[in-house]
Scaffold this motif. Structure first.
Motif, PDB file in Angstrom:
ATOM      1  N   LEU A   1       6.598   9.203  -3.524  1.00 22.90           N
ATOM      2  CA  LEU A   1       6.744  10.388  -4.491  1.00 22.90           C
ATOM      3  C   LEU A   1       8.022  11.679  -3.941  1.00 22.90           C
ATOM      4  O   LEU A   1       8.084  11.582  -4.934  1.00 22.90           O
ATOM      5  CB  LEU A   1       4.711  10.660  -4.191  1.00 22.90           C
ATOM      6  CG  LEU A   1       4.951  12.317  -5.214  1.00 22.90           C
ATOM      7  CD1 LEU A   1       5.284  11.546  -6.870  1.00 22.90           C
ATOM      8  CD2 LEU A   1       3.760  12.895  -5.138  1.00 22.90           C
ATOM      9  N   MET A   2       8.032  11.474  -2.023  1.00 31.13           N
ATOM     10  CA  MET A   2       9.006  12.403  -2.063  1.00 31.13           C
ATOM     11  C   MET A   2      10.512  12.249  -2.356  1.00 31.13           C
ATOM     12  O   MET A   2      10.987  12.713  -2.700  1.00 31.13           O
ATOM     13  CB  MET A   2       8.550  12.654  -0.681  1.00 31.13           C
ATOM     14  CG  MET A   2       7.394  13.812  -0.190  1.00 31.13           C
ATOM     15  SD  MET A   2       7.106  14.423   1.168  1.00 31.13           S
ATOM     16  CE  MET A   2       6.979  13.004   2.082  1.00 31.13           C
ATOM     17  N   PHE A   3      10.209  10.561  -2.431  1.00 31.92           N
ATOM     18  CA  PHE A   3      11.704  10.204  -2.584  1.00 31.92           C
ATOM     19  C   PHE A   3      11.914  10.262  -3.681  1.00 31.92           C
ATOM     20  O   PHE A   3      12.974   9.988  -3.681  1.00 31.92           O
ATOM     21  CB  PHE A   3      11.528   8.684  -2.187  1.00 31.92           C
ATOM     22  CG  PHE A   3      12.677   8.202  -1.987  1.00 31.92           C
ATOM     23  CD1 PHE A   3      14.097   9.008  -2.368  1.00 31.92           C
ATOM     24  CD2 PHE A   3      13.282   6.576  -2.211  1.00 31.92           C
ATOM     25  CE1 PHE A   3      15.385   8.279  -2.555  1.00 31.92           C
ATOM     26  CE2 PHE A   3      14.222   5.410  -2.642  1.00 31.92           C
ATOM     27  CZ  PHE A   3      14.957   6.796  -3.269  1.00 31.92           C
TER      28      PHE A   3
ATOM     29  N   ILE B   1       8.913  21.753  -1.290  1.00 26.96           N
ATOM     30  CA  ILE B   1       9.235  20.259  -1.430  1.00 26.96           C
ATOM     31  C   ILE B   1       9.844  19.290  -0.451  1.00 26.96           C
ATOM     32  O   ILE B   1       9.647  18.488   0.240  1.00 26.96           O
ATOM     33  CB  ILE B   1       8.319  20.458  -3.296  1.00 26.96           C
ATOM     34  CG1 ILE B   1       7.472  21.370  -2.881  1.00 26.96           C
ATOM     35  CG2 ILE B   1       8.438  18.482  -3.122  1.00 26.96           C
ATOM     36  CD1 ILE B   1       7.019  20.358  -4.879  1.00 26.96           C
ATOM     37  N   LEU B   2      11.414  19.750  -1.405  1.00 23.43           N
ATOM     38  CA  LEU B   2      11.794  19.369  -0.352  1.00 23.43           C
ATOM     39  C   LEU B   2      12.691  18.774   0.908  1.00 23.43           C
ATOM     40  O   LEU B   2      12.369  17.829   1.696  1.00 23.43           O
ATOM     41  CB  LEU B   2      13.291  19.602  -1.114  1.00 23.43           C
ATOM     42  CG  LEU B   2      14.534  19.024  -0.786  1.00 23.43           C
ATOM     43  CD1 LEU B   2      15.040  17.749  -1.620  1.00 23.43           C
ATOM     44  CD2 LEU B   2      15.740  19.727  -1.612  1.00 23.43           C
ATOM     45  N   MET B   3      12.112  20.325   2.160  1.00 24.45           N
ATOM     46  CA  MET B   3      12.262  20.417   3.263  1.00 24.45           C
ATOM     47  C   MET B   3      11.092  19.758   4.223  1.00 24.45           C
ATOM     48  O   MET B   3      11.346  18.889   5.132  1.00 24.45           O
ATOM     49  CB  MET B   3      11.456  22.071   3.430  1.00 24.45           C
ATOM     50  CG  MET B   3      12.988  22.618   3.370  1.00 24.45           C
ATOM     51  SD  MET B   3      14.513  22.197   4.813  1.00 24.45           S
ATOM     52  CE  MET B   3      13.836  21.492   6.264  1.00 24.45           C
ATOM     53  N   THR B   4      10.067  19.552   3.517  1.00 23.25           N
ATOM     54  CA  THR B   4       9.660  18.373   3.397  1.00 23.25           C
ATOM     55  C   THR B   4       9.164  17.417   3.155  1.00 23.25           C
ATOM     56  O   THR B   4       9.225  16.110   4.611  1.00 23.25           O
ATOM     57  CB  THR B   4       7.787  18.770   2.828  1.00 23.25           C
ATOM     58  OG1 THR B   4       6.808  20.123   3.142  1.00 23.25           O
ATOM     59  CG2 THR B   4       6.341  17.817   3.502  1.00 23.25           C
TER      60      THR B   4
ATOM     61  N   GLY C   1      12.730  13.710  -4.877  1.00 23.60           N
ATOM     62  CA  GLY C   1      14.239  14.318  -3.757  1.00 23.60           C
ATOM     63  C   GLY C   1      14.692  13.685  -4.719  1.00 23.60           C
ATOM     64  O   GLY C   1      16.237  14.531  -5.312  1.00 23.60           O
ATOM     65  N   LEU C   2      14.875  12.880  -5.279  1.00 21.82           N
ATOM     66  CA  LEU C   2      16.271  11.856  -6.278  1.00 21.82           C
ATOM     67  C   LEU C   2      16.651  12.367  -8.096  1.00 21.82           C
ATOM     68  O   LEU C   2      16.979  12.946  -8.089  1.00 21.82           O
ATOM     69  CB  LEU C   2      15.839  10.599  -6.553  1.00 21.82           C
ATOM     70  CG  LEU C   2      16.588   9.477  -6.835  1.00 21.82           C
ATOM     71  CD1 LEU C   2      17.833   9.898  -6.515  1.00 21.82           C
ATOM     72  CD2 LEU C   2      16.373   8.830  -7.678  1.00 21.82           C
ATOM     73  N   ALA C   3      14.853  12.719  -8.318  1.00 23.93           N
ATOM     74  CA  ALA C   3      15.361  14.094  -9.533  1.00 23.93           C
ATOM     75  C   ALA C   3      15.515  14.891  -9.350  1.00 23.93           C
ATOM     76  O   ALA C   3      16.607  15.326 -10.387  1.00 23.93           O
ATOM     77  CB  ALA C   3      13.792  13.537  -9.901  1.00 23.93           C
ATOM     78  N   THR C   4      15.562  16.116  -8.114  1.00 22.91           N
ATOM     79  CA  THR C   4      15.781  16.540  -8.260  1.00 22.91           C
ATOM     80  C   THR C   4      17.385  17.219  -7.785  1.00 22.91           C
ATOM     81  O   THR C   4      18.059  17.769  -8.314  1.00 22.91           O
ATOM     82  CB  THR C   4      15.363  17.843  -6.444  1.00 22.91           C
ATOM     83  OG1 THR C   4      13.584  18.089  -6.741  1.00 22.91           O
ATOM     84  CG2 THR C   4      16.475  19.176  -6.611  1.00 22.91           C
TER      85      THR C   4
ATOM     86  N   LEU D   1       0.333  -0.862  -0.110  1.00 20.53           N
ATOM     87  CA  LEU D   1      -0.030  -0.133  -0.614  1.00 20.53           C
ATOM     88  C   LEU D   1       0.862   1.287   0.249  1.00 20.53           C
ATOM     89  O   LEU D   1       0.106   2.465   0.169  1.00 20.53           O
ATOM     90  CB  LEU D   1      -1.236   0.145   0.828  1.00 20.53           C
ATOM     91  CG  LEU D   1      -1.507  -1.107   1.064  1.00 20.53           C
ATOM     92  CD1 LEU D   1      -2.801  -1.387   2.407  1.00 20.53           C
ATOM     93  CD2 LEU D   1      -3.027  -0.596  -0.030  1.00 20.53           C
ATOM     94  N   GLY D   2       2.573   0.941  -0.289  1.00 20.59           N
ATOM     95  CA  GLY D   2       3.314   2.355   0.017  1.00 20.59           C
ATOM     96  C   GLY D   2       4.130   2.601   1.150  1.00 20.59           C
ATOM     97  O   GLY D   2       3.521   2.274   1.789  1.00 20.59           O
ATOM     98  N   ASP D   3       4.018   4.163   0.825  1.00 20.08           N
ATOM     99  CA  ASP D   3       5.252   4.214   2.002  1.00 20.08           C
ATOM    100  C   ASP D   3       6.745   3.404   2.964  1.00 20.08           C
ATOM    101  O   ASP D   3       6.360   2.495   3.472  1.00 20.08           O
ATOM    102  CB  ASP D   3       4.107   4.923   3.405  1.00 20.08           C
ATOM    103  CG  ASP D   3       3.886   6.165   3.165  1.00 20.08           C
ATOM    104  OD1 ASP D   3       3.791   6.929   2.522  1.00 20.08           O
ATOM    105  OD2 ASP D   3       3.421   6.637   4.051  1.00 20.08           O
ATOM    106  N   TYR D   4       6.836   2.845   1.678  1.00 25.33           N
ATOM    107  CA  TYR D   4       8.310   2.055   2.096  1.00 25.33           C
ATOM    108  C   TYR D   4       9.748   2.569   2.318  1.00 25.33           C
ATOM    109  O   TYR D   4      10.082   1.996   3.206  1.00 25.33           O
ATOM    110  CB  TYR D   4       8.655   1.784   0.331  1.00 25.33           C
ATOM    111  CG  TYR D   4       7.137   0.668  -0.523  1.00 25.33           C
ATOM    112  CD1 TYR D   4       6.776  -0.071   0.418  1.00 25.33           C
ATOM    113  CD2 TYR D   4       7.370   1.205  -1.696  1.00 25.33           C
ATOM    114  CE1 TYR D   4       5.375  -0.811  -0.483  1.00 25.33           C
ATOM    115  CE2 TYR D   4       6.370   1.105  -2.630  1.00 25.33           C
ATOM    116  CZ  TYR D   4       5.328   0.496  -2.133  1.00 25.33           C
ATOM    117  OH  TYR D   4       3.927  -0.184  -2.452  1.00 25.33           O
ATOM    118  N   VAL D   5       9.579   4.105   2.757  1.00 26.25           N
ATOM    119  CA  VAL D   5      11.255   4.648   2.683  1.00 26.25           C
ATOM    120  C   VAL D   5      10.135   5.595   3.875  1.00 26.25           C
ATOM    121  O   VAL D   5       8.771   5.854   3.728  1.00 26.25           O
ATOM    122  CB  VAL D   5      11.182   5.619   1.758  1.00 26.25           C
ATOM    123  CG1 VAL D   5      11.709   3.904   0.077  1.00 26.25           C
ATOM    124  CG2 VAL D   5      10.152   6.826   0.649  1.00 26.25           C
ATOM    125  N   ASP D   6      10.756   6.499   4.634  1.00 27.42           N
ATOM    126  CA  ASP D   6      11.490   7.179   5.245  1.00 27.42           C
ATOM    127  C   ASP D   6      11.353   6.771   6.312  1.00 27.42           C
ATOM    128  O   ASP D   6      10.929   6.322   6.937  1.00 27.42           O
ATOM    129  CB  ASP D   6      10.527   7.845   5.117  1.00 27.42           C
ATOM    130  CG  ASP D   6      10.564   8.918   4.055  1.00 27.42           C
ATOM    131  OD1 ASP D   6      11.576   8.418   3.293  1.00 27.42           O
ATOM    132  OD2 ASP D   6       9.998   9.814   3.102  1.00 27.42           O
TER     133      ASP D   6
END
Length: 230
Positions: free
Chosen positions: A73-75, A97-100, A78-81, A38-43
């Protein structure tokens, strides 16, 4: 997906590899099983890299259906950035977005890789093929929430990925199918069951459990972040 195996769903992992291994081993996942994550694999948890490694390996062990969570999605963003402009991370406050992401567990993810420049290409590719929703003949699956009056392919991404059940608890979906979600952490470690909504985020990284359920039989497996089965 057709098949004679089980239909299973797994709640938010958040870098808790020991818990993931424990529930997968206990459930004896096989090639005929369909596993919807269901997602949120990281952080937040200690081993986001290890979790992504394990999920990629699972694609050859069962019918894996990996959904996208807001942290994934944030990861990916962030990786693309970082790939476009590595210097941006020297002043992350310049990007809200990066800070969040960094404030919501991104630092732990970066540490698990030893830096964003060490993220393997196959991990970036895995993030790119995550889905926002999944539907079977009996269930709907999303990471966070849904509009009960709209088909899944017409849902706003903010609702699917970001909106907590504490902000908005929807009624039954117009399809009549129960919806299986994560995202809204149940800090008591128990599944939230509203009949039409089943929330499997049982707060593993924060002292609760990682939950895996067989949606056919109701069999349940839970483990804490250290890998101890409940």
């Amino acid at each position: 997906m057709p098949g004679t195996g089980r239909l299973l769903a797994l709640g938010d992992i958040h870098g808790c590899l020991a818990a993931l291994d424990a529930v997968l081993d206990a459930a004896r996942i096989g090639p005929d099983d369909t596993l919807v994550t269901l997602g949120d694999y990281v952080d937040r948890g200690p081993d986001s890299r290890g979790v992504i490694d394990r999920l990629i390996a699972l694609e050859s062990r069962c019918r894996l259906v990996p959904l996208r969570g807001n942290h994934d999605l944030m990861f990916a963003d962030g990786l693309a950035t970082f790939c476009r402009d590595p210097d941006r991370f020297a002043e992350p406050w310049s990007s809200p977005i990066l800070m969040t992401w960094l404030e919501c567990g991104g630092f732990e993810t970066i540490e698990s890789y030893g830096g964003l420049d060490a993220v393997p290409p196959e991990h970036a590719a895995f993030l790119g093929r995550l889905r926002n929703w999944h539907e079977t003949d009996r269930f709907l699956f999303v990471h966070a929430n849904y509009d009960p009056d709209s088909p899944l392919d017409g849902q706003p991404e903010d609702l699917l990925l970001w909106t907590s059940l504490r902000e908005f608890e929807p009624g039954p979906h117009r399809s009549g199918k129960p919806v299986v979600v994560g995202h809204t952490s149940q800090k008591n470690g128990e599944i939230l069951d509203r009949d039409h909504v089943l929330c499997l985020d049982t707060y593993c990284y924060g002292g609760g459990w990682l939950t895996l359920i067989d949606l056919g039989s109701g069999a349940l497996w839970q483990a804490d972040r250290g890998g101890r089965l409940r």
